[in-house]
Write a protein that holds these residues in place. Sequence first.
Motif, PDB file in Angstrom:
ATOM      1  N   PHE A  16      35.328  32.963  44.617  1.00 12.00           N
ATOM      2  CA  PHE A  16      35.855  33.035  45.982  1.00 12.00           C
ATOM      3  C   PHE A  16      36.999  34.031  46.107  1.00 12.00           C
ATOM      4  O   PHE A  16      37.155  34.692  47.127  1.00 12.00           O
ATOM      5  N   ARG A  17      37.760  34.147  45.036  1.00 16.53           N
ATOM      6  CA  ARG A  17      38.872  35.084  45.060  1.00 16.53           C
ATOM      7  C   ARG A  17      38.354  36.522  45.186  1.00 16.53           C
ATOM      8  O   ARG A  17      38.870  37.325  45.955  1.00 16.53           O
ATOM      9  N   VAL A  18      37.298  36.809  44.458  1.00 15.60           N
ATOM     10  CA  VAL A  18      36.729  38.159  44.500  1.00 15.60           C
ATOM     11  C   VAL A  18      36.010  38.386  45.846  1.00 15.60           C
ATOM     12  O   VAL A  18      36.140  39.447  46.468  1.00 15.60           O
ATOM     13  N   LEU A  19      35.310  37.369  46.297  1.00 17.97           N
ATOM     14  CA  LEU A  19      34.634  37.474  47.593  1.00 17.97           C
ATOM     15  C   LEU A  19      35.664  37.751  48.697  1.00 17.97           C
ATOM     16  O   LEU A  19      35.465  38.609  49.567  1.00 17.97           O
ATOM     17  N   THR A  20      36.765  37.053  48.625  1.00 16.97           N
ATOM     18  CA  THR A  20      37.841  37.250  49.595  1.00 16.97           C
ATOM     19  C   THR A  20      38.454  38.643  49.467  1.00 16.97           C
ATOM     20  O   THR A  20      38.818  39.266  50.465  1.00 16.97           O
ATOM     21  N   ALA A  21      38.540  39.125  48.217  1.00 16.23           N
ATOM     22  CA  ALA A  21      39.083  40.470  48.006  1.00 16.23           C
ATOM     23  C   ALA A  21      38.185  41.519  48.655  1.00 16.23           C
ATOM     24  O   ALA A  21      38.666  42.497  49.241  1.00 16.23           O
ATOM     25  N   VAL A  22      36.875  41.314  48.585  1.00 17.53           N
ATOM     26  CA  VAL A  22      35.947  42.246  49.227  1.00 17.53           C
ATOM     27  C   VAL A  22      36.158  42.197  50.749  1.00 17.53           C
ATOM     28  O   VAL A  22      36.243  43.218  51.423  1.00 17.53           O
ATOM     29  N   SER A  34      34.883  49.175  43.654  1.00 20.04           N
ATOM     30  CA  SER A  34      35.192  48.051  42.765  1.00 20.04           C
ATOM     31  C   SER A  34      36.620  48.079  42.236  1.00 20.04           C
ATOM     32  O   SER A  34      37.208  47.020  42.004  1.00 20.04           O
ATOM     33  N   GLU A  35      37.189  49.266  42.094  1.00 25.98           N
ATOM     34  CA  GLU A  35      38.577  49.321  41.602  1.00 25.98           C
ATOM     35  C   GLU A  35      39.512  48.638  42.598  1.00 25.98           C
ATOM     36  O   GLU A  35      40.461  47.948  42.217  1.00 25.98           O
ATOM     37  N   LEU A  36      39.231  48.867  43.887  1.00 26.08           N
ATOM     38  CA  LEU A  36      40.070  48.255  44.915  1.00 26.08           C
ATOM     39  C   LEU A  36      39.898  46.729  44.903  1.00 26.08           C
ATOM     40  O   LEU A  36      40.880  45.981  44.980  1.00 26.08           O
ATOM     41  N   ILE A  37      38.648  46.302  44.755  1.00 24.68           N
ATOM     42  CA  ILE A  37      38.388  44.851  44.701  1.00 24.68           C
ATOM     43  C   ILE A  37      39.155  44.247  43.526  1.00 24.68           C
ATOM     44  O   ILE A  37      39.826  43.226  43.648  1.00 24.68           O
ATOM     45  N   ASP A  38      39.085  44.952  42.397  1.00 22.91           N
ATOM     46  CA  ASP A  38      39.753  44.473  41.195  1.00 22.91           C
ATOM     47  C   ASP A  38      41.264  44.372  41.421  1.00 22.91           C
ATOM     48  O   ASP A  38      41.914  43.421  41.008  1.00 22.91           O
ATOM     49  N   GLY A  46      39.956  41.981  33.285  1.00 20.40           N
ATOM     50  CA  GLY A  46      38.811  42.639  33.916  1.00 20.40           C
ATOM     51  C   GLY A  46      37.737  41.663  34.375  1.00 20.40           C
ATOM     52  O   GLY A  46      36.562  42.001  34.462  1.00 20.40           O
ATOM     53  N   GLY A  47      38.110  40.431  34.674  1.00 18.66           N
ATOM     54  CA  GLY A  47      37.156  39.392  35.088  1.00 18.66           C
ATOM     55  C   GLY A  47      36.419  39.726  36.359  1.00 18.66           C
ATOM     56  O   GLY A  47      35.310  39.233  36.599  1.00 18.66           O
ATOM     57  N   THR A  48      37.005  40.575  37.174  1.00 19.88           N
ATOM     58  CA  THR A  48      36.401  40.907  38.473  1.00 19.88           C
ATOM     59  C   THR A  48      34.965  41.404  38.338  1.00 19.88           C
ATOM     60  O   THR A  48      34.103  41.042  39.128  1.00 19.88           O
ATOM     61  N   ASN A  54      27.882  38.254  39.475  1.00 23.05           N
ATOM     62  CA  ASN A  54      27.425  36.924  39.888  1.00 23.05           C
ATOM     63  C   ASN A  54      27.258  36.831  41.410  1.00 23.05           C
ATOM     64  O   ASN A  54      26.288  36.275  41.924  1.00 23.05           O
ATOM     65  N   LEU A  55      28.216  37.406  42.127  1.00 18.74           N
ATOM     66  CA  LEU A  55      28.154  37.375  43.598  1.00 18.74           C
ATOM     67  C   LEU A  55      26.961  38.186  44.103  1.00 18.74           C
ATOM     68  O   LEU A  55      26.297  37.817  45.070  1.00 18.74           O
ATOM     69  N   LEU A  56      26.701  39.259  43.416  1.00 18.15           N
ATOM     70  CA  LEU A  56      25.571  40.118  43.767  1.00 18.15           C
ATOM     71  C   LEU A  56      24.262  39.352  43.547  1.00 18.15           C
ATOM     72  O   LEU A  56      23.361  39.377  44.392  1.00 18.15           O
ATOM     73  N   LYS A  57      24.206  38.656  42.427  1.00 21.37           N
ATOM     74  CA  LYS A  57      23.010  37.877  42.092  1.00 21.37           C
ATOM     75  C   LYS A  57      22.743  36.809  43.157  1.00 21.37           C
ATOM     76  O   LYS A  57      21.615  36.538  43.531  1.00 21.37           O
ATOM     77  N   ASN A  58      23.812  36.232  43.675  1.00 21.61           N
ATOM     78  CA  ASN A  58      23.675  35.199  44.709  1.00 21.61           C
ATOM     79  C   ASN A  58      23.570  35.775  46.124  1.00 21.61           C
ATOM     80  O   ASN A  58      23.628  35.030  47.107  1.00 21.61           O
ATOM     81  N   LYS A  59      23.462  37.092  46.205  1.00 20.32           N
ATOM     82  CA  LYS A  59      23.290  37.781  47.492  1.00 20.32           C
ATOM     83  C   LYS A  59      24.458  37.584  48.466  1.00 20.32           C
ATOM     84  O   LYS A  59      24.286  37.590  49.683  1.00 20.32           O
ATOM     85  N   LEU A  60      25.631  37.401  47.884  1.00 23.45           N
ATOM     86  CA  LEU A  60      26.807  37.253  48.739  1.00 23.45           C
ATOM     87  C   LEU A  60      27.438  38.617  48.988  1.00 23.45           C
ATOM     88  O   LEU A  60      28.219  38.806  49.912  1.00 23.45           O
ATOM     89  N   LEU A  61      27.101  39.549  48.120  1.00 22.56           N
ATOM     90  CA  LEU A  61      27.566  40.926  48.264  1.00 22.56           C
ATOM     91  C   LEU A  61      26.367  41.851  48.230  1.00 22.56           C
ATOM     92  O   LEU A  61      25.308  41.509  47.716  1.00 22.56           O
ATOM     93  N   HIS A  62      26.597  43.012  48.790  1.00 25.32           N
ATOM     94  CA  HIS A  62      25.579  44.042  48.719  1.00 25.32           C
ATOM     95  C   HIS A  62      26.182  45.235  47.981  1.00 25.32           C
ATOM     96  O   HIS A  62      27.314  45.623  48.256  1.00 25.32           O
ATOM     97  N   HIS A  63      25.439  45.757  47.025  1.00 28.82           N
ATOM     98  CA  HIS A  63      25.928  46.925  46.306  1.00 28.82           C
ATOM     99  C   HIS A  63      25.432  48.168  47.015  1.00 28.82           C
ATOM    100  O   HIS A  63      24.253  48.283  47.330  1.00 28.82           O
TER     101      HIS A  63
END
Length: 393
Positions: A16-22, A34-38, A46-48, A54-63
């Motif tokens: 959720f922290r990364v999703l919120t960062a996006v 991705s550097e900005l998200i990180d 470098g956990g981001t 994982n978020l991409l796999k769950n279709k919560l983000l689009h690359h």
Amino acid sequence: MKLDVNALRYLSKDDFRVLTAVEMGMRNHEIVPSELIDRIASLKHGGTYKVLKNLLKNKLLHHDSSKYDGFRLTYLGYDFLAIKTLVNRGVFAAVGRQIGVGKESDIFEVATEDGTVLAMKLHRLGRVSFRAVKSKRDYLRHRSSYNWLYLSRLAALKEFAFMKALDEHGFPVPHAVDCNRHCVIMSLIQGYPLVQVKQLQNPDTVFERILGLIVRLAEHGLIHCDFNEFNIMIDDEEKVTMIDFPQMVSVSHRNAEMYFDRDVECIFKFFRKRFNINADENEVEHDDSEVDSDEDCRPQFSDIKKASGFLDKELEASGFTRKDQNDIEKFVDGDVEEDLGSDSEETEDEQAIVDQKNDDSVKNFESLSLVREEEDDDLLERKLENGQHIMDH
Ligand code: ADP
Ligand code: MG
């Protein structure tokens, strides 16, 4: 779109922290590097990057690597952020079945901890009609950066503000419970959209009641602008409830009269066709080509004593500003001007409606209680809680 809330239960705090960062990055980037998200998420070691996968796999983000490498939220990602916030606030605890698919929204049942069932409307502007988005390019060009998540958030905020104000003025609308990002929580209306109603005990009364609403709205300074059989609910007692307010305008709008007449025409046309009702009782059997024969009986925009200032005072109290109104009106205008050229009956095909029967389906609810957290002491998350930061400048 199916809303699989299962994944939501397994997302970690870091997810959720990364999703919120996006989401935060999208304030001024259509695609967030991705550097900005990180940098925003600032997870250790470098956990981001692992989380992004994982978020991409769950279709919560689009690359997206079309212009440069980066990520953006999908609607599902945005849904999860809104749902998590509302669940944390204790607004609801479980998500049930989908009860409506609008042109630009999805409606689900949700249940509170004590079992009360509410309706959740997720706004999805720009989802269906790329055609419409294209026509809005002029408007969008004037924005430094455009993002339809922003428009969906605006639509939700507007809907919430109008629903609240209309409720307070005694209009038959759902009760507005809460709003976050592109999501509005409201009371669940019993009954069916008028489009599904084949028979009425008192069609004349219902017809008069509905027309009366258009007039009373105008007296309060407002025009619905999408007042049709899809946006009017009827219950077993033939009580009328109106829904769907993101496109409402003020009676001082430059096209106000045209919008007003169009709302009136929609109702006349529907009742004539479905219930064989003509306001003019002397008329015998209409043929559909005589569209204007009952013209004299129609409420006239020029006859109505209109109030002003309704929008400003009452709506700003709900956090919906004049600037928000202007922004969304420009967007909606594009739609309306396009619609004028097309046959209004098209809406019937475009709008799939899930069977409205309010059966006892609480057993089908997916509990979200695992997601709920105690009062969040994380500053970043608290700051971002309201999702106000997407393109709101
Ligand atoms: P859209 O803006 O996409 O047209 P609507 O607000 O009109 O969305 O909702 C779409 C459908 O969902 C409605 O036609 C109705 O069947 C159902 N619906 C919406 N709000 C409610 C509610 N509060 N209670 C019950 N059903 C609802
Ligand atoms: Mg609708």
